[in-house]
Design a protein around this motif. Structure first.
Motif, mmCIF file in Angstrom:
data_model
loop_
_atom_site.group_PDB
_atom_site.id
_atom_site.type_symbol
_atom_site.label_atom_id
_atom_site.label_comp_id
_atom_site.label_asym_id
_atom_site.label_seq_id
_atom_site.Cartn_x
_atom_site.Cartn_y
_atom_site.Cartn_z
ATOM 1 N N PHE A 272 0.711 -1.349 0.067
ATOM 2 C CA PHE A 272 0.006 -0.126 0.006
ATOM 3 C C PHE A 272 0.703 1.406 -0.037
ATOM 4 O O PHE A 272 0.368 2.463 -0.219
ATOM 5 C CB PHE A 272 -1.014 -0.100 1.181
ATOM 6 N N LEU A 273 2.092 1.048 0.177
ATOM 7 C CA LEU A 273 2.862 2.453 0.183
ATOM 8 C C LEU A 273 2.989 3.030 -1.179
ATOM 9 O O LEU A 273 2.792 4.341 -1.329
ATOM 10 C CB LEU A 273 4.584 2.119 0.704
ATOM 11 N N LEU A 307 -1.688 -0.534 -10.450
ATOM 12 C CA LEU A 307 -0.617 -1.123 -10.735
ATOM 13 C C LEU A 307 0.556 -1.021 -9.802
ATOM 14 O O LEU A 307 1.384 -2.074 -9.650
ATOM 15 C CB LEU A 307 -0.024 -0.443 -12.287
ATOM 16 N N SER A 308 0.828 0.067 -9.186
ATOM 17 C CA SER A 308 1.611 0.309 -7.961
ATOM 18 C C SER A 308 1.546 -0.408 -6.956
ATOM 19 O O SER A 308 2.364 -0.700 -6.164
ATOM 20 C CB SER A 308 1.734 1.810 -7.771
ATOM 21 N N ALA A 309 0.040 -1.120 -6.679
ATOM 22 C CA ALA A 309 -0.060 -1.896 -5.505
ATOM 23 C C ALA A 309 0.246 -3.579 -6.069
ATOM 24 O O ALA A 309 0.674 -4.239 -5.348
ATOM 25 C CB ALA A 309 -1.394 -1.937 -5.235
ATOM 26 N N VAL A 310 -0.141 -3.694 -7.344
ATOM 27 C CA VAL A 310 -0.106 -5.303 -7.692
ATOM 28 C C VAL A 310 1.412 -5.641 -7.807
ATOM 29 O O VAL A 310 1.870 -6.817 -7.731
ATOM 30 C CB VAL A 310 -0.911 -5.415 -8.913
ATOM 31 N N LEU A 311 2.127 -4.636 -8.731
ATOM 32 C CA LEU A 311 3.797 -4.853 -8.976
ATOM 33 C C LEU A 311 4.492 -5.376 -7.804
ATOM 34 O O LEU A 311 5.204 -6.511 -7.604
ATOM 35 C CB LEU A 311 4.283 -3.958 -9.544
ATOM 36 N N ILE A 316 6.912 -9.636 -4.409
ATOM 37 C CA ILE A 316 6.883 -10.628 -2.997
ATOM 38 C C ILE A 316 6.501 -11.992 -3.041
ATOM 39 O O ILE A 316 7.172 -12.808 -2.486
ATOM 40 C CB ILE A 316 6.066 -9.740 -2.106
ATOM 41 N N LYS A 317 5.579 -12.096 -3.981
ATOM 42 C CA LYS A 317 5.007 -13.601 -4.170
ATOM 43 C C LYS A 317 6.094 -14.283 -5.085
ATOM 44 O O LYS A 317 6.460 -15.559 -4.697
ATOM 45 C CB LYS A 317 3.984 -13.488 -5.047
#
Length: 323
Positions: A272-273, A307-311, A316-317
Motif C-alpha cells: 500500500f505504500l 498497478l503500483s499495488a500489484v507490482l 513479494i510472491k
C-alpha cells in the motif's frame, strides 16, 4: 488424631488413641498420627519420649530413635498430586508417622498388612511397607503427570499447525495458556523430584537400620524398594526434561507466529505504500496538472494506483515471502 496398629493373636488391630499401657507386648506398634493436638502430642511424649520437631534436619538420631523427615506425593485423579510432609520415627518396637493431614496411601499399606498379618515382622518391616506404599503412590502420580504431558504435546502439535480438531484457528493467546500450563507442570515435577529424594533418603537410612545377617530377607526387600524409588525418581526427571523440551517448542512456535504477524504487516505496508505515494502526488495543489484535463485522466490514475499495488505484491510472491 492418633491410631495405633498392632499385631495381636495373628491379627492386625487398628484402634484409636495410644495402646493400653498394660497390654501384652506386641512385635511392633505403629502410631499413625495426623492433625495431632497438643494434648495428643503430650500423651505420645509422656509414653514414648518422642515428638516431631519442625526445626530438626532431614535425618536425626536421638537416643534410641531415628527421625526422618520426608515429603510424600499423593496422586489425585484429574489434578496435580498433593505433597504431604511426613516425619517417620523408628525405634526398637515402635514406628510412628506424623503428618499434618491424613496420608491416603498409608491405608493401602494397612490393607496389605491386614491381608497377610503373619508376614509383618517388626517395626522396620512396617516402615518398609509404609515407604513402599508411598513410592507406589509416587509412581501413580508421575504416570498421571506423564499422561497430562502427552495431552499437552498433542495440543502443541495442533498449535504448530494453527488449527484445532474443530477447525478453529489457534493464536498467540492459546500458546500463552499452554506455556503457563507447562510452567505449572515444571513446578510440580520439580517438587516431585524433591519428594522422591527425601523418600530415597528415608529408604537408605532404613537399610542402615536393618541387620544384614539376621534380617537378610528384609534387607533384600529394602534394596528392591531402593531401586524402585530410584526408578520413579528417574522417570520424574525424564518427564521434567520433557517439560523443558515442550516449553522450548512453544517458545519457538510463539516466535514463529509473532514473526508471521510482523511479516503480514510488512507486506501490507509494502503493497500500500506505492498507491499512497501516487495518491499523494494527485493530492498536491499545483495549478497545472495535465491529467485533470484528460478525458480518461481518472481511469489513468486508478490504473496507475492499482498497478503500483500489484507490482510489489507480484515481486513479494515471486520471492516466496508469502509462505
Amino acid at each position: 488424631m492418633i491410631r495405633n496398629i498392632t499385631l495381636h493373636n495373628g491379627q492386625i488391630l487398628v484402634r484409636d488413641g495410644l495402646p493400653p499401657a498394660d497390654e501384652a507386648t506386641s512385635p511392633f506398634v505403629w502410631l499413625d498420627v495426623s492433625r495431632p493436638t497438643e494434648v495428643e502430642l503430650a500423651e505420645i511424649r509422656g509414653r514414648y519420649g518422642i515428638s516431631p520437631r519442625s526445626d530438626a534436619p532431614g535425618v536425626l538420631e536421638e537416643g534410641d530413635y531415628l527421625f526422618v523427615r520426608t515429603l510424600l506425593a499423593a496422586p489425585r485423579a484429574g489434578h496435580d498430586p498433593d505433597f504431604h510432609p511426613v516425619t517417620f520415627i523408628l525405634g526398637g518396637s515402635l514406628v510412628a508417622s506424623f503428618s499434618a493431614e491424613p496420608y491416603a496411601p498409608f491405608e493401602l499399606a494397612l490393607q496389605r498388612m491386614q491381608r497377610r498379618p503373619r508376614q509383618v515382622d517388626g517395626p522396620r518391616d512396617v516402615l518398609r511397607r509404609l515407604l513402599q506404599a508411598a513410592n507406589d503412590a509416587s509412581t501413580l502420580a508421575v504416570e498421571q503427570l506423564a499422561d497430562a504431558l502427552t495431552l499437552s504435546s498433542e495440543r502443541i502439535t495442533q498449535l504448530s499447525t494453527g488449527y484445532n480438531e474443530a477447525g478453529q484457528e489457534l493464536g498467540v493467546s492459546d500458546l500463552t495458556d499452554t506455556m503457563l500450563e507447562l510452567n505449572e507442570r515444571e513446578d510440580v515435577l520439580t517438587q516431585f523430584i524433591e519428594a522422591q529424594l527425601t523418600l530415597h533418603r528415608a529408604v537408605r537410612y532404613l537399610s542402615g537400620e536393618v541387620d544384614h545377617k539376621t534380617e537378610a530377607d528384609l534387607q533384600q526387600l529394602v534394596h528392591e524398594l531402593l531401586e524402585d524409588v530410584r526408578g520413579t525418581k528417574e522417570h520424574a526427571a525424564f518427564e521434567h526434561e520433557k517439560v523443558r523440551y515442550l516449553q522450548n517448542a512453544v517458545t519457538n512456535i510463539l516466535n514463529i507466529k509473532q514473526n508471521q504477524i510482523v511479516k503480514v504487516f510488512t507486506i501490507i505496508t509494502a503493497v500500500f505504500l506505492p498507491p499512497t505515494l501516487v495518491g499523494t502526488f494527485y493530492g498536491m495543489n499545483f495549478s497545472v496538472m495535465p491529467e485533470l484535463s484528460w478525458e480518461h485522466g481518472f481511469t489513468y490514475s486508478m490504473l496507475l494506483t492499482l498497478l503500483s499495488a500489484v507490482l510489489p505484491l507480484i515481486y513479494i510472491k515471486r520471492r516466496g515471502w508469502l509462505r
